[in-house]
Design an enzyme around this catalytic site. Structure first.
Site, PDB file in Angstrom:
ATOM      1  N   GLY A  51       0.684  -1.231   0.185  1.00 35.47           N
ATOM      2  CA  GLY A  51      -0.163  -0.007  -0.351  1.00 35.47           C
ATOM      3  C   GLY A  51       0.752   1.005  -0.200  1.00 35.47           C
ATOM      4  O   GLY A  51       0.223   2.155   0.809  1.00 35.47           O
ATOM      5  N   ALA A  52       1.804   1.069  -1.043  1.00 34.60           N
ATOM      6  CA  ALA A  52       3.246   2.914  -0.816  1.00 34.60           C
ATOM      7  C   ALA A  52       2.129   3.471  -2.424  1.00 34.60           C
ATOM      8  O   ALA A  52       3.859   4.453  -2.180  1.00 34.60           O
ATOM      9  CB  ALA A  52       4.118   1.646  -0.800  1.00 34.60           C
ATOM     10  N   SER A  53       1.434   2.839  -2.362  1.00 36.00           N
ATOM     11  CA  SER A  53       1.232   4.107  -3.263  1.00 36.00           C
ATOM     12  C   SER A  53       0.720   5.665  -3.215  1.00 36.00           C
ATOM     13  O   SER A  53       0.911   6.229  -4.372  1.00 36.00           O
ATOM     14  CB  SER A  53       0.199   4.050  -4.663  1.00 36.00           C
ATOM     15  OG  SER A  53       0.600   2.892  -5.410  1.00 36.00           O
TER      16      SER A  53
ATOM     17  N   TYR B 287     -13.093  -2.272  10.751  1.00 37.73           N
ATOM     18  CA  TYR B 287     -12.195  -1.258  10.290  1.00 37.73           C
ATOM     19  C   TYR B 287     -11.451  -1.592  11.748  1.00 37.73           C
ATOM     20  O   TYR B 287     -10.234  -2.553  11.986  1.00 37.73           O
ATOM     21  CB  TYR B 287     -11.769   0.207   9.923  1.00 37.73           C
ATOM     22  CG  TYR B 287     -10.706   0.370  10.305  1.00 37.73           C
ATOM     23  CD1 TYR B 287      -9.827   0.249   9.181  1.00 37.73           C
ATOM     24  CD2 TYR B 287     -10.098   2.103  11.381  1.00 37.73           C
ATOM     25  CE1 TYR B 287      -8.952   0.881   9.303  1.00 37.73           C
ATOM     26  CE2 TYR B 287      -9.042   1.843  11.187  1.00 37.73           C
ATOM     27  CZ  TYR B 287      -8.503   1.444  10.182  1.00 37.73           C
ATOM     28  OH  TYR B 287      -6.893   2.245  10.322  1.00 37.73           O
TER      29      TYR B 287
ATOM     30  N   LYS C 257      -8.405  -4.211  12.542  1.00 36.73           N
ATOM     31  CA  LYS C 257      -6.883  -4.271  12.852  1.00 36.73           C
ATOM     32  C   LYS C 257      -6.427  -3.998  14.791  1.00 36.73           C
ATOM     33  O   LYS C 257      -5.374  -4.307  14.945  1.00 36.73           O
ATOM     34  CB  LYS C 257      -6.398  -2.256  13.948  1.00 36.73           C
ATOM     35  CG  LYS C 257      -6.851  -1.452  12.469  1.00 36.73           C
ATOM     36  CD  LYS C 257      -6.216  -1.504  10.952  1.00 36.73           C
ATOM     37  CE  LYS C 257      -5.530  -1.664   9.721  1.00 36.73           C
ATOM     38  NZ  LYS C 257      -4.580  -1.239   9.492  1.00 36.73           N
TER      39      LYS C 257
ATOM     40  N   ILE D  99      -3.102  10.631  11.415  1.00 39.65           N
ATOM     41  CA  ILE D  99      -2.276  10.840  10.872  1.00 39.65           C
ATOM     42  C   ILE D  99      -2.676  11.729   9.510  1.00 39.65           C
ATOM     43  O   ILE D  99      -3.567  11.010   8.614  1.00 39.65           O
ATOM     44  CB  ILE D  99      -1.234   9.610   9.999  1.00 39.65           C
ATOM     45  CG1 ILE D  99      -1.310   8.949  11.481  1.00 39.65           C
ATOM     46  CG2 ILE D  99      -0.412  10.059   9.575  1.00 39.65           C
ATOM     47  CD1 ILE D  99      -0.021   9.367  12.493  1.00 39.65           C
TER      48      ILE D  99
HETATM   49  N1  LIG Z   1      -4.408   7.796   8.359  1.00 40.99           N
HETATM   50  C1  LIG Z   1      -4.825   8.059   9.802  1.00 40.99           C
HETATM   51  O1  LIG Z   1      -5.089   8.209  10.443  1.00 40.99           O
HETATM   52  C2  LIG Z   1      -4.180   6.051  10.031  1.00 40.99           C
HETATM   53  C3  LIG Z   1      -4.508   5.640  11.383  1.00 40.99           C
HETATM   54  C4  LIG Z   1      -4.307   4.908  11.639  1.00 40.99           C
HETATM   55  C5  LIG Z   1      -4.047   3.765  11.045  1.00 40.99           C
HETATM   56  N2  LIG Z   1      -3.916   4.110   9.644  1.00 40.99           N
HETATM   57  C6  LIG Z   1      -3.443   2.636   9.128  1.00 40.99           C
HETATM   58  O2  LIG Z   1      -1.857   3.513   7.746  1.00 40.99           O
HETATM   59  C7  LIG Z   1      -1.831   2.973   6.769  1.00 40.99           C
HETATM   60  C8  LIG Z   1      -2.105   3.840   6.022  1.00 40.99           C
HETATM   61  O3  LIG Z   1      -2.781   4.834   5.426  1.00 40.99           O
HETATM   62  P1  LIG Z   1      -3.110   6.290   5.002  1.00 40.99           P
HETATM   63  O4  LIG Z   1      -3.584   6.902   6.082  1.00 40.99           O
HETATM   64  O5  LIG Z   1      -1.749   6.274   4.356  1.00 40.99           O
HETATM   65  O6  LIG Z   1      -4.277   4.948   3.781  1.00 40.99           O
HETATM   66  P2  LIG Z   1      -4.271   4.888   2.642  1.00 40.99           P
HETATM   67  O7  LIG Z   1      -5.486   4.631   1.739  1.00 40.99           O
HETATM   68  O8  LIG Z   1      -3.874   6.532   1.452  1.00 40.99           O
HETATM   69  O9  LIG Z   1      -3.350   4.474   1.507  1.00 40.99           O
HETATM   70  C9  LIG Z   1      -3.391   2.683   1.634  1.00 40.99           C
HETATM   71  C10 LIG Z   1      -3.196   2.047   0.349  1.00 40.99           C
HETATM   72  O10 LIG Z   1      -3.333   0.721   0.831  1.00 40.99           O
HETATM   73  C11 LIG Z   1      -3.237   0.690  -0.616  1.00 40.99           C
HETATM   74  N3  LIG Z   1      -4.643  -0.444  -1.106  1.00 40.99           N
HETATM   75  C12 LIG Z   1      -6.169  -0.275  -0.602  1.00 40.99           C
HETATM   76  N4  LIG Z   1      -5.767  -2.107  -0.716  1.00 40.99           N
HETATM   77  C13 LIG Z   1      -4.664  -2.905  -1.225  1.00 40.99           C
HETATM   78  C14 LIG Z   1      -5.392  -4.366  -1.562  1.00 40.99           C
HETATM   79  N5  LIG Z   1      -5.492  -5.032  -1.433  1.00 40.99           N
HETATM   80  N6  LIG Z   1      -3.452  -4.087  -2.036  1.00 40.99           N
HETATM   81  C15 LIG Z   1      -2.781  -3.883  -1.787  1.00 40.99           C
HETATM   82  N7  LIG Z   1      -2.705  -2.572  -1.623  1.00 40.99           N
HETATM   83  C16 LIG Z   1      -4.245  -2.052  -1.049  1.00 40.99           C
HETATM   84  C17 LIG Z   1      -3.997   1.613  -1.104  1.00 40.99           C
HETATM   85  O11 LIG Z   1      -4.213   1.571  -2.677  1.00 40.99           O
HETATM   86  C18 LIG Z   1      -3.562   2.569  -0.351  1.00 40.99           C
HETATM   87  O12 LIG Z   1      -2.289   3.293  -1.643  1.00 40.99           O
HETATM   88  C19 LIG Z   1      -3.758   2.024   6.931  1.00 40.99           C
HETATM   89  O13 LIG Z   1      -3.014   0.499   7.157  1.00 40.99           O
HETATM   90  C20 LIG Z   1      -3.924   2.525   7.643  1.00 40.99           C
HETATM   91  O14 LIG Z   1      -5.467   1.760   8.475  1.00 40.99           O
HETATM   92  C21 LIG Z   1      -4.032   5.257   8.947  1.00 40.99           C
END
Ligand SMILES: NC(=O)c1ccc[n+]([C@@H]2O[C@H](COP(=O)([O-])OP(=O)(O)OC[C@H]3O[C@@H](n4cnc5c(N)ncnc54)[C@H](O)[C@@H]3O)[C@@H](O)[C@H]2O)c1
Length: 274
Positions: free
Chosen positions: A13-15, A179, A183, A212
């Site tokens: 999920g690094a895009s 969700y 988690k 975040i």
């Molecule tokens: N942003 C926040 O506030 C927050 C808080 C707590 C936890 N997190 C966790 O941090 C991580 C990243 O969150 P983020 O805010 O950057 O979200 P985001 O949606 O920007 O990034 C998630 C990435 O996962 C990819 N993805 C989705 N389904 C996929 C699949 N089946 N296979 C491969 N890739 C897939 C998406 O294309 C995306 O690039 C997640 O695990 C999220 O639960 C985020």
């Protein structure tokens, strides 16, 4: 301290968002980095776009940076590769991991970051299909990737598995049954792998982000987001880099005696505020 020179890291999920920041920070610390995501900017797979609503929106807005991130990493003098990889597709995950080991010679660090964050509904309104989807991506996806890298880490007698949990997983979240369950599940997976990995010098740890300010988070309900910020001690969202620094630390040699933990990078959202 915290040099990752000579190590090879794979981030799911690094895009964009936290995954992209993790990939860049690992590279800055010296690692070669493999960027994987279900969604790439050059992607012509309309089916994927149709099935990931957030993905569709973000791509339309130009918020997908997998190939760009790989280029930035190469400019740092590290090796980088991009693979389209759906974490729910075990065969695809196995093919990518085999490809990485062939191309890079090893795999040392796995960051299980891919997840869907967009299913918000009270229990009566939870969508059964999205419940299943969240389990498949957020929890089973992490299991699939850990299982695929495990034999290589075991053989190397060195490995770092870093799983992205959430305060929704440790505290629960109103309207976040699917969700938060995934988690919380990630923490169980983290601890079990810590116990099983110790004999092979494989550590397994979870990071517990608070709020975040990623593109995905900004797409959420503004009023709800305001309330979340109001209950963090810092009264502001964290930055993706705050998580990335914790990832680099847990991946480092210096963190070799740390395993099975939940490292909060949460700005105090989990504290008793009133
Ligand atoms: N942003 C926040 O506030 C927050 C808080 C707590 C936890 N997190 C966790 O941090 C991580 C990243 O969150 P983020 O805010 O950057 O979200 P985001 O949606 O920007 O990034 C998630 C990435 O996962 C990819 N993805 C989705 N389904 C996929 C699949 N089946 N296979 C491969 N890739 C897939 C998406 O294309 C995306 O690039 C997640 O695990 C999220 O639960 C985020």
């Amino acid at each position: 301290m915290f040099s990752l020179a000579g190590k090879v890291a794979l981030v799911t999920g690094a895009s964009r968002g936290i995954g992209r920041a993790d990939a860049l920070a690992l590279a800055r610390a010296g690692a070669d980095v493999v960027i994987t995501d279900i969604l790439l900017e050059s992607d012509a797979d309309e089916k994927v776009l149709e099935t990931t609503v957030a993905g569709q929106l973000l791509r339309d807005r130009g918020v997908v940076y997998a190939e760009q991130t790989a280029e930035e990493i190469r400019q740092l003098g590290r090796r980088a590769a991009v693979f389209k990889m759906d974490v729910t597709d075990r065969e695809q995950v196995a093919r990518v991991v085999t490809g990485v080991v062939k191309e890079f010679g090893r795999i040392d660090i796995l960051v299980n970051n891919a997840a869907m964050l967009d299913h918000v509904a009270t229990i009566e309104n939870q969508n059964d299909k999205l419940w299943e989807r969240d389990l498949r991506i957020n929890l089973t996806g992490a299991y699939n990737c850990a299982k695929a890298v495990w034999p290589h880490m075991k053989e190397q007698h060195w490995g770092r598995i870093i799983n992205m949990s959430s305060v929704a997983g440790t505290m629960g979240g109103f309207g976040q049954a699917s969700y938060s369950s995934t988690k919380a599940g990630v923490i169980g997976l983290t601890r079990s792998l810590a116990l099983e990995g110790a004999r092979y010098q494989i550590t397994s740890n979870a990071i517990v982000p608070g709020i975040i300010g990623t593109e995905a988070w900004k797409m959420g309900n503004p009023k709800m987001n305001e309330r979340m910020i109001a209950r963090t001690a810092f009264r502001r969202p964290g930055e993706p880099e705050d998580i990335a620094h914790a990832v680099v630390f847990l991946a480092s040699e210096e963190a070799k005696y740390i395993t099975g933990i939940e490292l909060y990078v949460a700005g105090g959202i989990n504290l008793f505020t009133f």
